[in-house]
Enzyme design. Structure first.
Site, PDB file in Angstrom:
ATOM      1  N   LYS A 112      62.735  57.253  43.747  1.00 10.53           N
ATOM      2  CA  LYS A 112      63.649  56.633  42.777  1.00 10.53           C
ATOM      3  C   LYS A 112      62.797  56.206  41.590  1.00 10.53           C
ATOM      4  O   LYS A 112      62.173  55.147  41.591  1.00 10.53           O
ATOM      5  CB  LYS A 112      64.332  55.414  43.415  1.00 10.53           C
ATOM      6  CG  LYS A 112      65.734  55.135  42.915  1.00 10.53           C
ATOM      7  CD  LYS A 112      65.821  54.783  41.452  1.00 10.53           C
ATOM      8  CE  LYS A 112      65.501  53.335  41.175  1.00 10.53           C
ATOM      9  NZ  LYS A 112      65.442  53.046  39.722  1.00 10.53           N
ATOM     10  N   GLU A 185      53.948  46.341  45.703  1.00 14.66           N
ATOM     11  CA  GLU A 185      52.926  46.222  44.650  1.00 14.66           C
ATOM     12  C   GLU A 185      53.614  45.545  43.473  1.00 14.66           C
ATOM     13  O   GLU A 185      54.440  46.166  42.804  1.00 14.66           O
ATOM     14  CB  GLU A 185      52.400  47.601  44.248  1.00 14.66           C
ATOM     15  CG  GLU A 185      51.793  48.396  45.391  1.00 14.66           C
ATOM     16  CD  GLU A 185      50.465  47.825  45.866  1.00 14.66           C
ATOM     17  OE1 GLU A 185      49.874  47.002  45.145  1.00 14.66           O
ATOM     18  OE2 GLU A 185      50.033  48.180  46.967  1.00 14.66           O
ATOM     19  N   CYS A 219      50.007  46.322  35.263  1.00 17.68           N
ATOM     20  CA  CYS A 219      50.055  45.210  36.221  1.00 17.68           C
ATOM     21  C   CYS A 219      48.730  44.463  36.254  1.00 17.68           C
ATOM     22  O   CYS A 219      48.693  43.244  36.382  1.00 17.68           O
ATOM     23  CB  CYS A 219      50.413  45.725  37.610  1.00 17.68           C
ATOM     24  SG  CYS A 219      49.357  47.077  38.153  1.00 17.68           S
ATOM     25  N   GLU A 317      54.229  36.363  33.753  1.00 19.87           N
ATOM     26  CA  GLU A 317      53.616  37.620  33.329  1.00 19.87           C
ATOM     27  C   GLU A 317      54.107  38.018  31.930  1.00 19.87           C
ATOM     28  O   GLU A 317      55.312  38.063  31.689  1.00 19.87           O
ATOM     29  CB  GLU A 317      53.973  38.720  34.339  1.00 19.87           C
ATOM     30  CG  GLU A 317      53.215  40.000  34.101  1.00 19.87           C
ATOM     31  CD  GLU A 317      53.536  41.078  35.140  1.00 19.87           C
ATOM     32  OE1 GLU A 317      54.692  41.162  35.590  1.00 19.87           O
ATOM     33  OE2 GLU A 317      52.611  41.841  35.485  1.00 19.87           O
TER      34      GLU A 317
END
Ligand code: NAD
Length: 433
Positions: A112, A185, A219, A317
């Site tokens: 996906k 993750e 990330c 973040e």
């Protein structure tokens, strides 16, 4: 990220046969400079090669038995159907980190891709996966609802997810209802400490690359830069000067260093985060504005200083090109601040001082700890996060085990009635053996 593969004889960068087409598609759908996407395709091919090699040699182990005429061994078995749910920032690489080990372990996969970047994935599957039997590699496109349907599907045995911490934790809760395997993750707010002794000719461009690569949409970007006060002025002046040399523009232009952000929503969010940082007392040294350099959501690479640990810009973040600098008294304060974070994906330092390096390595929680070379991954080394940055590991042997069950096989090659079976009166000598 691994380094581009180089031919050892000629020093020339190697490119794979579909690299040109796939990297162009990646740039057109995601905006990342094409030169980075050529690397991404290369890293994908290298990862497939790595798992093709290790999977042939890794199928369980032999265990010393505890009694005579017995044999014990383990075999590794696939889980079944693996759902690979992927974010937009490295559409192919983060996909391949999942499907290369999952397929090597004997699973089938349902991919996906991000709804923002599905095209290169569809092309990769059409080009590279056609030799698999029907049903082994599958793709479904769509947004969060499609991802959620996969998580809930009773035929899916494992969810391999890369994306935000908020979505990852939702997936963990849903998967727990069916006790499904999850590999998560998630987000990161990685520190990068520049210690007193760092060579600023290296640390300055290193920090800029670590923060601005893929427009800060990585990330493991260096989202918290910590620099000791002795060198802070020199470091920040040089970082500003270096940042001014970076070119922002169309990712198809070979001179472009930074492309656009992924979406209008992403740019609005970054703008709001910078505005809040300024309200909270940070100082803007560079950038902090939109750029009108073509079609796309461009935002200037931005440098903030006077950032404090409580400022939102280092507590949540920031997925954009914003370098947040905290000036600290000394090495101990740098390490203590770096260690204080709810996230623990990676951590970077620049130093030649062994004591500082090892103290930082010990005190800072991180799935990967980089010394003098930020953000470099290795297919054979595990990658993943601690704390809110995730659970489980990709890459390396751990990345293969993420998609396998272990079956212990116990074999007695001389079948016999065991003296410790019923009836226990025999064990007590009350009846003959
Ligand atoms: P995201 O969480 O918004 O989306 C990731 C994927 O999950 C997409 O395919 C999306 O459609 C799908 N999704 C969304 N809601 C879902 C749900 N309820 N159930 C199932 N699937 C769902 O992330 P993003 O914006 O695409 O990527 C950015 C984030 O990813 C950042 O937080 C970044 O740090 C993180 N990231 C982590 C790593 C890592 O290895 N740790 C690598 C890259 C990106």
């Amino acid at each position: 990220m691994p380094r581009p593969r180089t031919d050892s004889a000629t020093g020339v960068r190697c490119r794979r046969s579909n690299g040109a087409e796939l990297s162009t598609l990646l740039t057109k759908e995601g905006g990342k400079p094409r030169i980075e996407n050529l690397d991404e395709v290369e890293w994908c091919a290298a990862c497939f090669q790595y798992y093709a090699e290790i999977a042939r040699n890794s199928h369980g182990s032999s265990i010393p038995p505890t009694a005579e005429h017995q044999i014990n061994f383990t075999i590794k078995e696939p889980l079944g159907v693996v759902a690979a749910i992927v974010p937009f920032n490295y559409p192919l690489l983060l996909l391949v980190w999942k499907i290369a080990p999952a397929l090597a372990a004997g699973n089938t996969v349902v991919i996906k891709p991000s709804e923002l970047t599905p095209l290169a994935t569809l092309r990769l599957v059409a080009r590279a996966m056609a030799h698999f039997p029907p049903g082994v590699v599958n793709v479904v496109t769509g947004g969060p609802d499609v991802g959620a349907a996969l998580v809930d599907d009773r035929d899916v045995a494992c969810i391999a997810f890369t994306g935000s911490t908020a979505v990852g934790s939702r997936i963990a809760v849903r998967a727990a209802e069916q006790l499904k395997r999850v590999n998560l993750e998630l987000g990161g707010i990685d520190p990068l400490i520049v210690f007193d002794d760092a060579d600023l000719d290296v640390a300055v461009p290193g920090a800029a690359w670590a923060r601005f690569l893929n427009n800060g949409q990585v990330c493991t970007s260096a989202k918290r830069i910590l620099v000791t006060e002795k060198i802070a002025r020199d470091f920040t002046d040089r970082l500003v000067a270096h940042t001014r040399t970076l070119r922002v523009g169309d990712g198809m232009d070979p001179d472009t260093d930074l492309g656009p952000l992924i979406s209008e929503r992403a740019r609005i969010r970054v703008e709001a985060q910078v505005a809040r940082a300024l309200e909270q007392g940070a100082t803007l040294l560079e950038g902090g504005r939109r750029l009108d350099v073509g079609r796309g959501w461009f935002y200037a690479p931005t440098i903030l200083t006077d950032v404090q640990p409580a400022h939102m810009v280092v507590c949540e973040e920031v997925f954009g090109p914003v370098a947040s600098i905290q000036v600290v008294k000394d090495a101990d304060e740098a390490i203590a601040r770096a260690a204080q974070c709810e996230y623990a994906l990676g951590a970077n330092i620049y130093t030649q001082n062994l004591t500082w390096a090892l103290k930082a390595m010990q005190d800072i929680k991180a799935g990967t700890f980089w010394i003098n070379d930020p953000l470099t991954d290795n297919d054979a080394a595990p990658f993943g996060g601690m704390r809110k940055s995730g659970m489980g590991r990709e890459l390396g042997e751990e990345g293969l085990d993420a998609f396998r069950e272990t079956k212990h096989v116990h074999l007695d090659f001389i079948p016999e009635r065991k003296p410790f079976w019923f009836p226990y009166r025999r064990r007590r000598g009350e009846i003959p053996a």
